[in-house]
Enzyme design. Structure first.
Site, PDB file in Angstrom:
ATOM      1  N   ALA A 110      52.520 -19.449  24.987  1.00 56.88           N
ATOM      2  CA  ALA A 110      52.102 -18.976  26.303  1.00 56.88           C
ATOM      3  C   ALA A 110      52.777 -19.862  27.344  1.00 56.88           C
ATOM      4  CB  ALA A 110      50.588 -19.088  26.416  1.00 56.88           C
TER       5      ALA A 110
ATOM      6  N   GLY B  59      51.184 -18.975  21.275  1.00 58.25           N
ATOM      7  CA  GLY B  59      51.218 -17.535  21.532  1.00 58.25           C
ATOM      8  C   GLY B  59      52.346 -16.840  20.789  1.00 58.25           C
TER       9      GLY B  59
ATOM     10  N   GLU C 159      51.031 -16.258  17.400  1.00 59.55           N
ATOM     11  CA  GLU C 159      49.954 -15.264  17.514  1.00 59.55           C
ATOM     12  C   GLU C 159      50.544 -13.862  17.658  1.00 59.55           C
ATOM     13  OE1 GLU C 159      47.932 -17.487  20.736  1.00 59.55           O
ATOM     14  OE2 GLU C 159      46.133 -17.262  19.502  1.00 59.55           O
TER      15      GLU C 159
ATOM     16  N   GLU D 230      48.116 -25.706  19.977  1.00 62.41           N
ATOM     17  CA  GLU D 230      47.224 -25.731  21.145  1.00 62.41           C
ATOM     18  C   GLU D 230      46.314 -26.958  21.189  1.00 62.41           C
ATOM     19  OE1 GLU D 230      48.004 -23.113  19.377  1.00 62.41           O
ATOM     20  OE2 GLU D 230      48.331 -21.391  20.691  1.00 62.41           O
TER      21      GLU D 230
HETATM   22  N1  COA Z   1      55.257 -23.019  28.760  1.00 61.85           N
HETATM   23  C1  COA Z   1      55.963 -23.339  29.857  1.00 61.85           C
HETATM   24  N2  COA Z   1      57.067 -24.096  29.824  1.00 61.85           N
HETATM   25  C2  COA Z   1      57.485 -24.525  28.629  1.00 61.85           C
HETATM   26  C3  COA Z   1      56.786 -24.229  27.446  1.00 61.85           C
HETATM   27  C4  COA Z   1      55.631 -23.435  27.546  1.00 61.85           C
HETATM   28  N3  COA Z   1      54.923 -23.092  26.465  1.00 61.85           N
HETATM   29  N4  COA Z   1      57.434 -24.791  26.413  1.00 61.85           N
HETATM   30  C5  COA Z   1      58.497 -25.415  26.929  1.00 61.85           C
HETATM   31  N5  COA Z   1      58.534 -25.256  28.260  1.00 61.85           N
HETATM   32  C6  COA Z   1      59.576 -25.741  29.184  1.00 61.85           C
HETATM   33  C7  COA Z   1      59.595 -27.245  29.266  1.00 61.85           C
HETATM   34  O1  COA Z   1      58.718 -27.699  30.266  1.00 61.85           O
HETATM   35  C8  COA Z   1      61.032 -27.514  29.618  1.00 61.85           C
HETATM   36  O2  COA Z   1      61.187 -27.263  30.985  1.00 61.85           O
HETATM   37  P1  COA Z   1      62.243 -28.103  31.859  1.00 61.85           P
HETATM   38  O3  COA Z   1      63.578 -27.878  31.210  1.00 61.85           O
HETATM   39  O4  COA Z   1      62.114 -27.506  33.198  1.00 61.85           O
HETATM   40  O5  COA Z   1      61.782 -29.516  31.781  1.00 61.85           O
HETATM   41  C9  COA Z   1      61.790 -26.433  28.880  1.00 61.85           C
HETATM   42  O6  COA Z   1      60.831 -25.395  28.626  1.00 61.85           O
HETATM   43  C10 COA Z   1      62.386 -26.889  27.563  1.00 61.85           C
HETATM   44  O7  COA Z   1      61.368 -27.515  26.814  1.00 61.85           O
HETATM   45  P2  COA Z   1      61.640 -28.834  25.935  1.00 61.85           P
HETATM   46  O8  COA Z   1      60.359 -29.232  25.330  1.00 61.85           O
HETATM   47  O9  COA Z   1      62.367 -29.822  26.756  1.00 61.85           O
HETATM   48  O10 COA Z   1      62.648 -28.211  24.863  1.00 61.85           O
HETATM   49  P3  COA Z   1      62.767 -28.490  23.314  1.00 61.85           P
HETATM   50  O11 COA Z   1      63.889 -27.638  22.873  1.00 61.85           O
HETATM   51  O12 COA Z   1      62.798 -29.964  23.071  1.00 61.85           O
HETATM   52  O13 COA Z   1      61.412 -27.961  22.638  1.00 61.85           O
HETATM   53  C11 COA Z   1      59.591 -26.442  22.208  1.00 61.85           C
HETATM   54  C12 COA Z   1      61.067 -26.598  22.669  1.00 61.85           C
HETATM   55  C13 COA Z   1      59.192 -24.988  22.389  1.00 61.85           C
HETATM   56  C14 COA Z   1      59.458 -26.851  20.737  1.00 61.85           C
HETATM   57  C15 COA Z   1      58.696 -27.367  23.040  1.00 61.85           C
HETATM   58  O14 COA Z   1      58.963 -27.140  24.414  1.00 61.85           O
HETATM   59  C16 COA Z   1      57.220 -27.203  22.867  1.00 61.85           C
HETATM   60  O15 COA Z   1      56.641 -27.750  21.963  1.00 61.85           O
HETATM   61  N6  COA Z   1      56.581 -26.434  23.779  1.00 61.85           N
HETATM   62  C17 COA Z   1      55.152 -26.294  23.841  1.00 61.85           C
HETATM   63  C18 COA Z   1      54.662 -25.423  22.751  1.00 61.85           C
HETATM   64  C19 COA Z   1      53.187 -25.202  22.887  1.00 61.85           C
HETATM   65  O16 COA Z   1      52.381 -26.108  22.958  1.00 61.85           O
HETATM   66  N7  COA Z   1      52.847 -23.946  22.908  1.00 61.85           N
HETATM   67  C20 COA Z   1      51.487 -23.566  22.908  1.00 61.85           C
HETATM   68  C21 COA Z   1      51.171 -23.031  24.217  1.00 61.85           C
HETATM   69  S1  COA Z   1      49.817 -21.949  23.968  1.00 61.85           S
END
Ligand code: COA
Length: 689
Positions: free
Chosen positions: A60, A99, A102, A122
């Site tokens: 999400a 998400g 999911e 989460e």
């Molecule tokens: N929502 C909004 N923004 C997100 C996001 C999310 N779920 N996941 C990543 N981003 C953004 C980051 O803030 C970052 O933004 P920026 O470039 O402006 O700083 C960009 O996307 C890249 O993320 P980053 O973490 O730097 O890239 P990565 O390649 O190292 O890792 C993921 C990618 C998806 C593994 C990691 O971002 C992550 O773990 N995200 C969260 C996942 C999560 O908790 N999801 C559950 C939400 S319900």
């Protein structure tokens, strides 16, 4: 945002919302529309859900949490999938988190690329899955396997996901083609397998195991509201029908999103990413190539730093002044790798590869080939200046010269070289192979490409680099010093070590400051105060008595027979009373809240000074440092975020009171803190001028 192609009766919907396909409002609307269209299209028999780029769906959109969500919501989209008369198969090309997983679990089939990683993280954001994750995962793999996966939030590999039953198959070749085949197979079969209809994994044995795990988890972390909520949501799925259980999950999710713990964890997530952006350092700043490294000093720090390079695949030479120290250092590193291999955290082949990347040598001249040299020698300005002035004549042109100093003036170190533009600080934390934080100390003359290279290198080493300016102790240790001073003062004013430590662990740290001193060794602070000035009457008296902490069996506490946790020592408590009397300080009692305020507010105050001086670029950098380098509880968001939640007026008024009571003017609120407090402001809204 969603590309649609219909071919051979299959509609392929490709998500394209870089960088991570987060399911924000625009993507949800596009996806929902595309699904509706494909379902309505008579030429379409089956649907494939694919994604562009390296990530399937990163979850999400976290930035939308706590705000009014634009419809359709993710649950709306999943309802549409549930109601679809045509099969939908997810082609999971890369990371599918939160998400994203999911969404995939609401599809009728899932195939995955070998590199994909799946998880419901989460819990790490203080919430629980809110779009059926707590219901569909237990139905797919059993509550006994699903609960621990959601409790840790860890990702599993595609291979593990297949073994568990989260995905139907791992595909080596063309993923979308395999998903099309699978979708058509399901369409031909005439039956639509929905995860929500499955119950075969909800066995009495699995339920029993889940309940035992849930009881254990809640006991381990009784204050973690989301752990309780997770257990309740999973249990609802075992006791109620699917839709009722999803409603329970949704209600829990909504409550948790408003929980200050979750707000702090979301803040910390973005703070960490924000730290990568350094004001005034353009993204396209050139980088210097780093193919080989040298580390000066084979002590605990030097060895740990060398391991970081070896782990990242970069050959590294460890340099010492004499053979004995070198052998001891390299042996310690080998021992650590052997331990990791024994525990199974790396393979034996990895162990050998990593050890193979580390070589040792005697004499600084061996640093001549390195692209970066990191000095991790004795914390003494004379020693450092001598090393850097020699390195200046040895290192190849353009090599980055870094010091791992934790306190000293990097400008003064750079000044002994003829290339101060190539010099900076890289303050690793101990144990360096484990701790993620690195303070990247930008000295006055550090060149932009040197800084940019160091930040990139930090990421390559799997670290969390945060840029700071030059001052005594940089950000972390400078603030820590404030806490130590406040701790000593509390002892003299009447609190006992175990009371202070209990207040601090009650606040959420894993260890209190006095237990920590005992673990680190009281001689360290004592020696450094001798070198750099400052007095800690209680700690210094203990050190003078040879009470160095755990290693001598006695420090602030007693450690009989090599015990790891200390017990109260009447001798120490008498000593404290005596020192207090000598200083003419009347002793009284303090509540845990009092103790926390007296220890932490001076840190916040120092943080404000650090911002005023431009040593840190933003409050969130300070918070990132404290969460990742000093074990500040992430769910409290770091000292500056926490101060905002307390209210800066409260903090400033208390500091003025402490200053008046103790006669210590340095406790008076810093001008920035005072101003924010007067204006009803917050650190969160502060921007450097
Ligand atoms: N929502 C909004 N923004 C997100 C996001 C999310 N779920 N996941 C990543 N981003 C953004 C980051 O803030 C970052 O933004 P920026 O470039 O402006 O700083 C960009 O996307 C890249 O993320 P980053 O973490 O730097 O890239 P990565 O390649 O190292 O890792 C993921 C990618 C998806 C593994 C990691 O971002 C992550 O773990 N995200 C969260 C996942 C999560 O908790 N999801 C559950 C939400 S319900």
């Amino acid at each position: 945002m969603v590309r649609q192609e219909v071919d051979g009766g299959v509609a392929v919907l490709t998500l394209a919302n870089p960088p991570v396909n987060a399911l924000g409002a625009a993507l949800r609307a596009a996806l929902d529309g595309a699904l509706a269209q494909a379902i309505a299209d008579d030429s379409v028999r089956a649907i494939v859900l694919a994604a562009e780029g390296k990530v399937f769906v990163g979850g999400a959109d976290i930035t939308e949490f706590g705000k009014l969500q634009q419809p359709p919501s993710l649950p709306d989209i999943l309802d549409r999938l549930d109601a679809s008369p045509k099969p939908v198969v997810a082609a999971i090309n890369g990371v599918a988190l939160g998400g994203g997983l999911e969404l995939a679990m609401a599809c009728h089939g899932r195939v995955s690329a070998p590199a994909a990683k799946l998880g419901l993280p989460e819990i790490k954001l203080g919430i629980i899955p809110g779009a059926g994750g707590t219901q569909r995962l237990p139905r797919l793999i059993g509550p006994d396997a699903a609960f621990p996966m959601m409790l840790t939030g860890e990702q599993v590999s595609a291979e593990t996901a297949a073994a568990l039953g989260i995905v139907d198959a791992v595909v080596l070749g063309d993923l979308v083609a395999a998903a099309r085949t699978r979708a058509l197979e399901i369409a031909d079969s005439g039956a639509l397998p929905r995860v929500r209809d499955r119950a075969e994994k909800l066995t009495p044995e699995a339920r029993e195991k889940f309940e035992a795990l849930a009881a254990e988890a809640v006991k381990r972390d009784p204050d973690a509201t989301n752990v309780h909520a997770l257990a309740r949501a999973v249990r609802a799925g075992l006791e109620q029908d699917f839709d009722a259980a999803v409603a329970v999950e949704r209600a829990e999710f909504r409550t948790l999103v408003e929980d200050p713990r979750s707000k702090a964890l979301r803040y910390a997530f973005f703070a960490e990413r924000e730290a990568a952006r350094v004001p005034g350092l353009p993204k396209d700043t050139p980088r210097r190539p780093i193919h080989a490294a040298a580390v000066i000093g084979a002590g605990t720090m030097g060895g740990g730093i060398a391991m970081c390079f070896a782990n990242a695949g970069i050959p590294v030479m460890v340099i010492e002044t004499e053979a004995g120290a070198l052998t001891r250092g390299l042996d310690r590193v080998k021992g650590l790798y052997a331990g990791s291999a024994k525990r199974g955290s790396i393979t034996e082949a990895q162990r050998d590869e990593r050890i193979g990347r580390i070589t040792g040598a005697i004499g600084l001249e061996h640093a001549a080939q390195a692209d970066i040299v990191i000095e991790a020698a004795f914390e003494d300005m004379g020693v450092k200046r001598e090393i850097f002035s020699k390195l200046d004549g040895i290192a190849k042109p353009g090599a980055i010269l870094a010091s791992n100093t934790s306190y000293l003036d990097v400008n003064a170190i750079a000044a002994v070289t003829n290339r101060p533009q190539d010099v900076l600080g890289l303050h690793f934390f101990s144990p360096a192979n484990v701790m993620r934080l690195v303070e990247v100390v930008r000295a006055e003359k550090t060149a932009p490409d040197v800084l940019a290279t160091a930040l990139d290198l930090g990421k390559r080493l799997n670290k969390l680099p945060v840029t700071v300016g030059v001052c005594f102790g940089f950000v972390g240790n400078r603030m820590l010093e404030r806490r130590s001073r406040a701790g000593e003062r509390l002892l003299l004013e009447g609190a006992l070590p175990h009371e202070v430590d209990a207040a601090v662990t009650g606040f959420g740290f894993r260890m209190g400051p006095f237990a920590m001193s005992d673990l680190a060794g009281l001689d360290i602070g004592w020696r450094s105060r001798k070198d750099f000035g400052g007095r800690a009457p209680v700690a210094d008296s203990l050190a003078e008595m040879g009470r160095y902490g755990q290693k001598t069996g006695r420090g602030f506490y007693l450690y009989p027979d090599g015990a790891r946790t200390g017990t109260r020592d009447p001798e120490v408590e008498a000593l404290i009373a005596r020192v207090a009397a000598e200083h003419g300080i009347a002793r009284r009692s303090f509540s845990p809240d009092d103790i926390v305020a007296r220890l932490m507010y001076p840190m916040v105050n120092e943080g404000a000074r650090i911002l005023e001086e431009g040593i840190a670029a933003r409050p969130s950098d300070i918070d990132t440092i404290w969460i990742n380098g000093y074990n500040w509880p992430a769910w409290r968001g770091g000292p500056m975020h926490w101060a905002d939640t307390v209210g800066l007026k409260t903090v400033a008024e208390a500091l003025s009171r402490f200053a008046a009571e103790t006669g210590d003017d340095s406790q008076e609120p810093a001008p920035l803190l005072k101003k924010l407090a007067e204006d009803g402001g917050r650190f969160a809204d502060w921007k450097a001028a």
